[in-house]
Motif scaffolding. Structure first.
Motif, PDB file in Angstrom:
ATOM      1  N   PRO A 307       0.814  -1.233   0.000  1.00  0.00           N
ATOM      2  CA  PRO A 307       0.000   0.000   0.000  1.00  0.00           C
ATOM      3  C   PRO A 307       0.833   1.261   0.000  1.00  0.00           C
ATOM      4  CG  PRO A 307      -0.861  -1.584   1.590  1.00  0.00           C
ATOM      5  CD  PRO A 307       0.444  -2.144   1.090  1.00  0.00           C
ATOM      6  N   TYR A 308       2.111   1.174   0.426  1.00  0.00           N
ATOM      7  CA  TYR A 308       2.940   2.373   0.465  1.00  0.00           C
ATOM      8  C   TYR A 308       3.652   2.657  -0.853  1.00  0.00           C
ATOM      9  CZ  TYR A 308       2.285   2.401   5.535  1.00  0.00           C
ATOM     10  OH  TYR A 308       1.750   2.444   6.794  1.00  0.00           O
ATOM     11  N   SER A 309       3.671   1.661  -1.757  1.00  0.00           N
ATOM     12  CA  SER A 309       4.423   1.870  -2.996  1.00  0.00           C
ATOM     13  C   SER A 309       3.529   2.311  -4.149  1.00  0.00           C
ATOM     14  CB  SER A 309       5.186   0.596  -3.381  1.00  0.00           C
ATOM     15  OG  SER A 309       4.277  -0.475  -3.541  1.00  0.00           O
ATOM     16  N   LYS A 310       2.320   1.754  -4.229  1.00  0.00           N
ATOM     17  CA  LYS A 310       1.396   2.121  -5.318  1.00  0.00           C
ATOM     18  C   LYS A 310       0.046   2.471  -4.705  1.00  0.00           C
ATOM     19  CE  LYS A 310       3.101  -0.303  -9.384  1.00  0.00           C
ATOM     20  NZ  LYS A 310       2.741  -1.245 -10.448  1.00  0.00           N
ATOM     21  N   THR A 311      -0.053   3.679  -4.215  1.00  0.00           N
ATOM     22  CA  THR A 311      -1.258   4.049  -3.474  1.00  0.00           C
ATOM     23  C   THR A 311      -2.515   4.057  -4.350  1.00  0.00           C
ATOM     24  OG1 THR A 311      -0.615   6.348  -3.826  1.00  0.00           O
ATOM     25  CG2 THR A 311      -0.056   5.373  -1.700  1.00  0.00           C
ATOM     26  N   ASP A 312      -2.359   4.251  -5.660  1.00  0.00           N
ATOM     27  CA  ASP A 312      -3.533   4.289  -6.539  1.00  0.00           C
ATOM     28  C   ASP A 312      -4.247   2.940  -6.609  1.00  0.00           C
ATOM     29  OD1 ASP A 312      -2.873   6.852  -7.030  1.00  0.00           O
ATOM     30  OD2 ASP A 312      -2.094   6.531  -9.062  1.00  0.00           O
ATOM     31  N   ASP A 313      -3.505   1.855  -6.341  1.00  0.00           N
ATOM     32  CA  ASP A 313      -4.092   0.511  -6.435  1.00  0.00           C
ATOM     33  C   ASP A 313      -4.757   0.064  -5.141  1.00  0.00           C
ATOM     34  OD1 ASP A 313      -3.141   0.394  -8.987  1.00  0.00           O
ATOM     35  OD2 ASP A 313      -1.330  -0.739  -8.488  1.00  0.00           O
ATOM     36  N   SER A 331      -6.091  -4.002  -1.401  1.00  0.00           N
ATOM     37  CA  SER A 331      -5.597  -3.981  -2.773  1.00  0.00           C
ATOM     38  C   SER A 331      -6.766  -4.191  -3.736  1.00  0.00           C
ATOM     39  CB  SER A 331      -4.555  -5.080  -2.983  1.00  0.00           C
ATOM     40  OG  SER A 331      -4.318  -5.272  -4.368  1.00  0.00           O
ATOM     41  N   GLN A 332      -6.899  -3.292  -4.700  1.00  0.00           N
ATOM     42  CA  GLN A 332      -7.946  -3.465  -5.712  1.00  0.00           C
ATOM     43  C   GLN A 332      -7.543  -4.503  -6.755  1.00  0.00           C
ATOM     44  OE1 GLN A 332     -10.360   0.185  -6.645  1.00  0.00           O
ATOM     45  NE2 GLN A 332      -8.434   1.214  -6.153  1.00  0.00           N
ATOM     46  N   LEU A 333      -6.248  -4.828  -6.764  1.00  0.00           N
ATOM     47  CA  LEU A 333      -5.746  -5.810  -7.729  1.00  0.00           C
ATOM     48  C   LEU A 333      -5.953  -7.245  -7.233  1.00  0.00           C
ATOM     49  CD1 LEU A 333      -4.193  -6.211 -10.397  1.00  0.00           C
ATOM     50  CD2 LEU A 333      -2.074  -6.119  -9.068  1.00  0.00           C
ATOM     51  N   THR A 334      -5.562  -7.517  -5.983  1.00  0.00           N
ATOM     52  CA  THR A 334      -5.617  -8.889  -5.460  1.00  0.00           C
ATOM     53  C   THR A 334      -6.684  -9.084  -4.387  1.00  0.00           C
ATOM     54  OG1 THR A 334      -3.967  -8.424  -3.755  1.00  0.00           O
ATOM     55  CG2 THR A 334      -3.148  -9.189  -5.897  1.00  0.00           C
ATOM     56  N   GLN A 335      -7.336  -8.000  -3.967  1.00  0.00           N
ATOM     57  CA  GLN A 335      -8.344  -8.046  -2.893  1.00  0.00           C
ATOM     58  C   GLN A 335      -7.742  -8.405  -1.536  1.00  0.00           C
ATOM     59  OE1 GLN A 335     -11.600  -7.057  -3.948  1.00  0.00           O
ATOM     60  NE2 GLN A 335     -10.330  -6.682  -5.745  1.00  0.00           N
ATOM     61  N   PRO A 354       3.922   3.783   9.624  1.00  0.00           N
ATOM     62  CA  PRO A 354       3.637   2.587  10.425  1.00  0.00           C
ATOM     63  C   PRO A 354       3.858   1.309   9.618  1.00  0.00           C
ATOM     64  CG  PRO A 354       1.843   4.190  10.568  1.00  0.00           C
ATOM     65  CD  PRO A 354       2.757   4.655   9.478  1.00  0.00           C
ATOM     66  N   ALA A 355       4.231   0.256  10.321  1.00  0.00           N
ATOM     67  CA  ALA A 355       4.416  -1.033   9.663  1.00  0.00           C
ATOM     68  C   ALA A 355       3.059  -1.590   9.246  1.00  0.00           C
ATOM     69  CB  ALA A 355       5.123  -1.999  10.600  1.00  0.00           C
ATOM     70  N   LEU A 356       3.086  -2.485   8.278  1.00  0.00           N
ATOM     71  CA  LEU A 356       1.857  -3.077   7.750  1.00  0.00           C
ATOM     72  C   LEU A 356       1.791  -4.551   8.117  1.00  0.00           C
ATOM     73  CD1 LEU A 356       1.935  -1.456   4.213  1.00  0.00           C
ATOM     74  CD2 LEU A 356       0.202  -1.025   5.957  1.00  0.00           C
ATOM     75  N   LEU A 357       0.681  -4.963   8.678  1.00  0.00           N
ATOM     76  CA  LEU A 357       0.462  -6.356   9.046  1.00  0.00           C
ATOM     77  C   LEU A 357      -0.593  -6.943   8.110  1.00  0.00           C
ATOM     78  CD1 LEU A 357       0.951  -8.624  11.211  1.00  0.00           C
ATOM     79  CD2 LEU A 357      -1.070  -7.715  12.386  1.00  0.00           C
ATOM     80  N   PRO A 358      -0.281  -8.016   7.378  1.00  0.00           N
ATOM     81  CA  PRO A 358      -1.306  -8.643   6.541  1.00  0.00           C
ATOM     82  C   PRO A 358      -2.495  -9.089   7.389  1.00  0.00           C
ATOM     83  CG  PRO A 358       0.866  -9.498   6.000  1.00  0.00           C
ATOM     84  CD  PRO A 358       1.024  -8.688   7.246  1.00  0.00           C
ATOM     85  N   CYS A 359      -3.697  -8.933   6.863  1.00  0.00           N
ATOM     86  CA  CYS A 359      -4.896  -9.331   7.602  1.00  0.00           C
ATOM     87  C   CYS A 359      -5.963  -9.789   6.613  1.00  0.00           C
ATOM     88  CB  CYS A 359      -5.403  -8.180   8.484  1.00  0.00           C
ATOM     89  SG  CYS A 359      -6.001  -6.746   7.552  1.00  0.00           S
ATOM     90  N   THR A 360      -7.147 -10.065   7.112  1.00  0.00           N
ATOM     91  CA  THR A 360      -8.249 -10.521   6.267  1.00  0.00           C
ATOM     92  C   THR A 360      -9.368  -9.479   6.264  1.00  0.00           C
ATOM     93  OG1 THR A 360      -9.383 -11.618   8.106  1.00  0.00           O
ATOM     94  CG2 THR A 360      -7.776 -12.928   6.869  1.00  0.00           C
ATOM     95  N   GLU A 361     -10.284  -9.644   5.332  1.00  0.00           N
ATOM     96  CA  GLU A 361     -11.458  -8.756   5.306  1.00  0.00           C
ATOM     97  C   GLU A 361     -12.267  -8.909   6.593  1.00  0.00           C
ATOM     98  OE1 GLU A 361     -15.065  -7.450   2.289  1.00  0.00           O
ATOM     99  OE2 GLU A 361     -14.188  -9.447   2.084  1.00  0.00           O
TER     100      GLU A 361
END
Length: 385
Positions: A307-313, A331-335, A354-361
């Protein structure tokens, strides 16, 4: 050079490959043979390595793991729509001592990591995870390790390292490079309450078999954050492994374990994948071959996104709760989803990011209902990297 200790793939496997169709994996793999020597690692994506060490098995092995039969089952499978280059480096035989074997495993894996090649270890016993973990020393500072296992494998205090106690060694041994440990598929009746309490105290993540089997998507963000994965085949139910000895009636199905392996492959952080504790029967060998196939399939679907590299996606969602304002990214690309862990900053992100932690919907929906995700809480307490 540690690669000198690798034993070439057996001639019967090479002869088997000669009879395969052009689309078979065996016809498209660069194999370590007596005649041609070691394959070139340049441009390789995945390297298969067999490890036959069994002396630290918790339950003594009656026979040596037949890695050649696993290879033949794997090589007869057909390629996916892949752009990966697969090499087979052969086997690490038992050294004069267990420590000798561990040294070779560590050096071989470290050599592959430095070449940016992903080792796929086919190991007789899971204690081999320890030297594989040590291979990251000097290459990566902090490691997230995920075990797919019915047990936590902490063992008993002062117990010598074994396939049931290797995690204690990883946690306590210096240098301590373990940042986070996650278990997927533990079964409560195989784990002492003290071990479950220890997982809580160390803010490690643990997911019961039933929890993951009911919703396999729970495993995806855990695996997305992993650098190393150690899969104990005993996490799979006995009927799926050919009613093998020392396996439990309960465990993951073949379809479930292959889905988990595919998630592991898709994670662009995963740089080592090991499968251990297999049995020498055709059904077990076929399933292990298919697990490796799905892992490689996942690698070919990797998308390096942040999310920090391609904010448009990405879509950004802010969720106010009583304790904390939580920020999610989708992510709009991979959901796929991530959650920010505030006040914890890492050197590889922009200043004050802030650091990013992968999570679920589901984590996002729970937060909307004022339930803070448990993984976020643990990461916040521990300091997420």
């Amino acid at each position: 050079m540690a690669f000198d200790f690798l034993v070439p793939v057996e001639d019967r496997v090479i002869a088997h490959c000669e009879l395969l169709p052009a689309q078979a994996i065996g016809k498209n793999t660069h194999i370590h043979t007596v005649k041609d020597g070691l394959p070139v690692l340049a441009n390789a994506t995945i390297a298969i390595v067999g490890v036959k060490e069994t002396r630290n098995a918790f339950e003594k092995k009656l026979e040596q793991l037949d890695v050649s039969e696993i290879r033949m089952q794997f090589y007869r499978l057909l390629l996916g729509n892949w752009n990966s280059t697969i090499v087979d480096l052969g086997d690490i035989e038992e050294g004069d001592t267990v420590e000798d074997t561990y040294f070779v495993v560590k050096e071989v894996v470290a050599g592959l990591l430095e070449e940016k090649v992903i080792p796929v270890i086919l190991g007789a016993t899971q204690d081999v995870s320890y030297p594989a973990y040590r291979a990251f020393d000097g290459i990566k500072d902090m490691i997230n390790l995920v075990a797919i296992d019915s047990r936590f494998d902490f063992g008993i205090d002062d117990e010598l390292i074994s396939s049931h106690s290797y995690m204690s060694k990883i946690i306590t041994d210096k240098p301590n490079n373990l940042f986070n440990f996650s278990n997927i598929g533990y079964q409560s009746y195989f784990n002492a309450q003290e071990e479950i309490d220890l997982m809580e105290r160390l803010f490690f993540d643990a997911y019961r078999l039933g929890e993951v089997a009911n919703d396999l998507a729970l495993a995806e963000p855990v695996l997305r954050n992993a650098h190393m994965i150690s899969l104990d085949a005993r996490a799979v139910r006995a009927s799926e492994m050919g009613l093998a000895n020392s396996f439990s009636p309960n465990g993951f199905s073949g379809r479930e374990i292959c889905t988990i392996a595919r998630y592991a492959g898709i994670s662009d952080k995963v740089s080592l994948f090991g499968i251990f504790e297999m049995e020498n029967n055709v059904q077990s060998q076929q399933l292990v071959a298919q697990i490796v196939w799905y892992f490689i399939e996942g690698i070919n679907f990797r998308i390096n996104e942040s999310p920090y590299s391609k904010t448009d996606d990405f879509l950004r969602y802010t969720v106010p709760t009583e304790e904390e304002e939580l920020v999610f990214h989708k992510s709009q690309l991979t959901q796929r989803w991530w959650i920010e862990v505030p006040s914890i900053f890492t050197s590889h992100t922009k200043a004050n990011t802030p650091a990013l932690l992968p999570c679920t919907e589901k984590d996002y929906l729970d937060a909307c209902n004022q339930n803070i995700p448990e993984r976020w809480f643990k990461a916040y307490k521990k300091g997420f990297n």
